[in-house]
Design a protein around this motif. Structure first.
Motif, short mmCIF file in Angstrom:
data_model
loop_
_atom_site.label_atom_id
_atom_site.label_comp_id
_atom_site.label_asym_id
_atom_site.label_seq_id
_atom_site.Cartn_x
_atom_site.Cartn_y
_atom_site.Cartn_z
N MET A 142 -18.29 4.39 -42.44
CA MET A 142 -18.11 2.95 -42.60
C MET A 142 -16.63 2.61 -42.78
O MET A 142 -16.14 1.63 -42.22
N ALA A 143 -15.91 3.43 -43.54
CA ALA A 143 -14.46 3.21 -43.68
C ALA A 143 -13.79 3.30 -42.31
O ALA A 143 -12.90 2.50 -41.99
N SER A 144 -14.23 4.25 -41.50
CA SER A 144 -13.70 4.39 -40.15
C SER A 144 -13.96 3.13 -39.33
O SER A 144 -13.08 2.65 -38.60
N ALA A 145 -15.16 2.58 -39.46
CA ALA A 145 -15.49 1.36 -38.71
C ALA A 145 -14.62 0.19 -39.15
O ALA A 145 -14.13 -0.58 -38.32
N VAL A 146 -14.42 0.06 -40.46
CA VAL A 146 -13.56 -1.02 -40.96
C VAL A 146 -12.14 -0.85 -40.41
O VAL A 146 -11.51 -1.80 -39.96
N GLY A 147 -11.63 0.39 -40.42
CA GLY A 147 -10.29 0.65 -39.91
C GLY A 147 -10.15 0.45 -38.42
O GLY A 147 -9.05 0.21 -37.91
N SER A 148 -11.27 0.50 -37.69
CA SER A 148 -11.20 0.37 -36.24
C SER A 148 -11.37 -1.07 -35.75
O SER A 148 -11.41 -1.31 -34.54
#
Length: 192
Positions: A142-148
């Motif tokens: 989820m952190a990856s998705a927010v960063g992307s």
């Protein structure tokens, strides 16, 4: 970029196949049959799709399988050339973040299946480590998705978070899958 997109898409197919196998196992793990002492009776015929809304393991695997399907969509759309930031966010980021939500739901359901409540801290038990590491992987995804998320300047919100979250989350899922091996030995020893 096109070759990299194909690699991600093919990888997502393996991810989805594993997600379906987990769903299949949860659907056909007939707890009621085993609990009734029917070990010698023939198990029910295998089902490929079905609905078991009162089984947390099944609901967890269903949510995870749905997340993998959304990641397939994400990787397919990621191969579309010439998207502006709005197109990237709509076609690539949206299925990504929805898939991550599915993974968080799946992880929480697995925690609840193990602990029989919202959360339990039991680091002395191997199943606790499995669900905890998988939850951490879901949080990192989820952190990856927010960063992307793509900004109007056609840049990621945080490329480090996007790439590190994906790598570290996948590593957590690998560790969680590996821990299933010693757990199976513990289960077999308990049955003997």
């Amino acid at each position: 970029p096109a070759a990299l997109g194909v690699v991600f898409f093919v990888g997502s197919l393996f991810f989805t196949a594993a997600g379906y196998l987990q769903f299949y196992e949860a659907l056909n793990n007939d707890v009621e049959h085993a609990a009734a002492g029917n070990h010698r009776a023939a198990p029910p015929r295998p089902r490929y799709f079905g609905w078991r809304p009162r089984n947390l393991g099944y609901l967890s695997s269903l949510s995870q399988f749905a997340g993998t399907l959304l990641f397939n969509l994400n990787t397919i759309d990621g191969m579309i050339e010439g998207l502006n930031w709005k197109g990237e966010d709509l076609l690539v980021w949206t299925p990504n973040v929805l898939g991550c939500v599915c993974f968080l739901v799946a992880s929480q359901l697995a925690v609840m299946e193990f602990s029989h409540r919202w959360f339990a801290f039991r680091p002395g038990q191997l199943p606790w480590w499995i669900v905890a590491v998988n939850m951490l992987g879901s949080i990192l995804f989820m952190a990856s998705a927010v960063g992307s998320f793509m900004t109007p300047a056609n840049a990621l919100v945080s490329s480090f978070t996007a790439y590190f979250g994906t790598f570290a989350g996948a590593l957590c899922f690998l560790v969680g899958a590996y821990l299933l091996i010693p757990e199976q030995f513990e289960i077999n020893e308990a049955k003997a």
